[in-house]
Enzyme design. Structure first.
Site, PDB file in Angstrom:
ATOM      1  N   ASP A  98       0.849  -1.194   0.000  1.00  0.00           N
ATOM      2  CA  ASP A  98       0.000   0.000   0.000  1.00  0.00           C
ATOM      3  C   ASP A  98       0.882   1.241   0.000  1.00  0.00           C
ATOM      4  O   ASP A  98       2.091   1.153   0.213  1.00  0.00           O
ATOM      5  CB  ASP A  98      -0.942  -0.019   1.211  1.00  0.00           C
ATOM      6  CG  ASP A  98      -2.292   0.619   0.882  1.00  0.00           C
ATOM      7  OD1 ASP A  98      -2.291   1.767   0.396  1.00  0.00           O
ATOM      8  OD2 ASP A  98      -3.316  -0.019   1.105  1.00  0.00           O
TER       9      ASP A  98
ATOM     10  N   ALA B  94      -7.918  -3.473   1.627  1.00  0.00           N
ATOM     11  CA  ALA B  94      -6.981  -4.403   2.252  1.00  0.00           C
ATOM     12  C   ALA B  94      -5.847  -4.767   1.298  1.00  0.00           C
ATOM     13  O   ALA B  94      -4.784  -5.191   1.735  1.00  0.00           O
ATOM     14  CB  ALA B  94      -7.718  -5.667   2.688  1.00  0.00           C
ATOM     15  N   LYS B  95      -6.091  -4.609  -0.004  1.00  0.00           N
ATOM     16  CA  LYS B  95      -5.080  -4.887  -1.039  1.00  0.00           C
ATOM     17  C   LYS B  95      -4.411  -6.225  -0.824  1.00  0.00           C
ATOM     18  O   LYS B  95      -3.195  -6.351  -0.939  1.00  0.00           O
ATOM     19  CB  LYS B  95      -4.067  -3.742  -1.110  1.00  0.00           C
ATOM     20  CG  LYS B  95      -4.708  -2.387  -1.435  1.00  0.00           C
ATOM     21  CD  LYS B  95      -3.694  -1.310  -1.755  1.00  0.00           C
ATOM     22  CE  LYS B  95      -4.318   0.022  -2.108  1.00  0.00           C
ATOM     23  NZ  LYS B  95      -5.025   0.705  -1.003  1.00  0.00           N
ATOM     24  N   ARG B  96      -5.201  -7.245  -0.528  1.00  0.00           N
ATOM     25  CA  ARG B  96      -4.657  -8.576  -0.318  1.00  0.00           C
ATOM     26  C   ARG B  96      -4.181  -9.181  -1.629  1.00  0.00           C
ATOM     27  O   ARG B  96      -4.669  -8.790  -2.710  1.00  0.00           O
ATOM     28  CB  ARG B  96      -5.730  -9.494   0.289  1.00  0.00           C
ATOM     29  CG  ARG B  96      -6.295  -9.037   1.631  1.00  0.00           C
ATOM     30  CD  ARG B  96      -5.246  -8.805   2.657  1.00  0.00           C
ATOM     31  NE  ARG B  96      -5.811  -8.658   3.997  1.00  0.00           N
ATOM     32  CZ  ARG B  96      -5.341  -7.813   4.908  1.00  0.00           C
ATOM     33  NH1 ARG B  96      -4.341  -7.007   4.646  1.00  0.00           N
ATOM     34  NH2 ARG B  96      -5.871  -7.777   6.113  1.00  0.00           N
TER      35      ARG B  96
END
Lengths: 272, 272
Positions: A98, B94-96
């Site tokens: 991120d 969450a950008k998993r």
């Protein structure tokens, strides 16, 4: 002691390149854990105790804890590892990625909250998404490069300026991002030729190598492709094959895990 | 009702493309929250109540909760949003990104534990790292494409077969990955030309567009580049500029947030 120093010492002390991955899937736990409120902690602790002398690192996968609201058990587990096996580094497998202000929070999560020695991160958002982790100079930052899953090729194998994206990542990390010498890369065991390419690009940088064991990567090819001149340089990860090892007659689950961990360590050592 | 239907209804009902990002940085909270044990929940709840009628989506950023062991407050907040503002979708930022078995756990975390309508994910590991989310057919999967941070160019702008990696991502998602019509893309407002390129590739697919407000993206250029024929198709996110709005005389923090949210919504609507 930095992450890299701790890892190097563990390679030597335990004569092992094996990283034990902690992916606690409660549906696969032995029956005695089924009713236990802290089953994830108890199961992982038993695996850790059974395999600690065979491993150069432990790698808890945070998703398995997060899906079950079990962050407290991950905290307890990391605290247990730090106090009982302080010589074995903890690599938190979180694959975070991120922008800067948010990456700072993720770094605090990994390094402060869980006390991890290293954390895996995703390079897609570029250097400023990795930089906040580098502020923690004694910790490790292990960046996805060439992953072991089939879909890994979708983007990582796109060719730009004559070389695939994963090699760009290896080069960026080796030449620009690794400003304090604390970075490593994730390179899957399922592609030994590509592992060899990455090793050429990054010198002695530590590689986290998933994909042996349940994922089917070949140990001999992996070790020969990825080892450094000193016969180390890798954390070769096995998770499911060790955690859910088939028990032989007279074994309980932990003994079976220990046996498979020893077999895997020895199979690796045969080709170092 | 699917995520896409809920989002479309919210665009119309609130006449807004504004997504309110919840990045709760406790060091920036008003004084009255400093001693409160559930300060993150209380602060975010106040912002939600103040801005709900101005927004087409809320986007909590999980890192801020995770760094402070406050997952319980995120759970409570999502429950509050679902019960009080059920018409406004929750996008969990969450950008998993991980392989299949692990991605399944992350999908459960986002959709079951937090009850999010959509979650942001990272494409670096390819289709099989995204596929487990698609099993939840009524939820959204919003995939990083072109991010708004400076480092975004490191990989996303590498050119393969004559076009940059981020356009490959847009094309893969539009043509192959979006099997149930539930995907969206993250495309930063800091690059309006590239936003326009992505819009051309993906038709009416919803875009999550960070980078206006504190990050400096230009509202007019963003809206003109990213809108669909019907003048929608975007969740234009603002986090810090709304959460930590400078209070005018006679305002408290929530009123200031509401005012800035209204101003941002109206600035966007002026160019739809």
């Amino acid at each position: 002691m930095t992450f890299i120093e701790k890892l190097s010492a563990a390679w030597t002390a335990n004569n092992s390149l094996l990283c034990v991955g902690l992916d606690p899937d409660v549906t696969k736990f032995p029956a005695q854990f089924k009713q236990q409120p802290d089953a994830i902690y108890a199961f992982c602790k038993a695996i850790i105790d059974a395999t600690a002398e065979t491993a150069c690192a432990f790698k808890p996968q945070i998703a398995y804890f997060a899906a079950l609201r079990a962050e407290d058990q991950l905290e307890a587990l990391c605290a247990y590892m730090r106090s009982t096996y302080p010589q074995i580094p903890i690599v938190l497998d979180a694959k975070r990625g991120d922008i800067g202000a948010t990456a700072e929070q993720y770094a605090r999560e990994a390094y402060e909250r869980y006390g991890a020695d290293a954390v895996t991160v995703n390079p897609y958002m570029g250097f400023d998404s990795v930089a906040p982790y580098l502020e923690w100079k004694d910790r490790g930052v292990i960046i996805l490069c060439r992953t072991s899953n089939p879909g890994g090729s979708d983007l990582q194998f796109l060719k730009a300026d004559g070389k695939p994206v994963y090699q760009h990542v290896a080069q960026l990390v080796a030449e620009k991002w690794n400003t304090n010498g604390q970075c490593g890369l994730v390179v899957g065991a399922t592609f030994p030729n590509e592992l060899a390419q990455v090793r050429k690009i990054v010198g002695d940088m530590p590689l986290l190598v998933p994909g042996v064991g349940a994922q089917g990567g070949d140990v001999e090819a992996t070790v020969k492709a990825g080892r450094t001149a000193s016969g180390a340089g890798m954390m070769i990860n096995s998770s499911r094959a060790i955690l859910y090892a088939k028990e032989l007659a007279g074994e309980d689950f932990a003994k079976a895990s220990r046996r498979v961990a020893i077999e895997t360590r020895d199979a690796i050592n045969a080709f170092r």
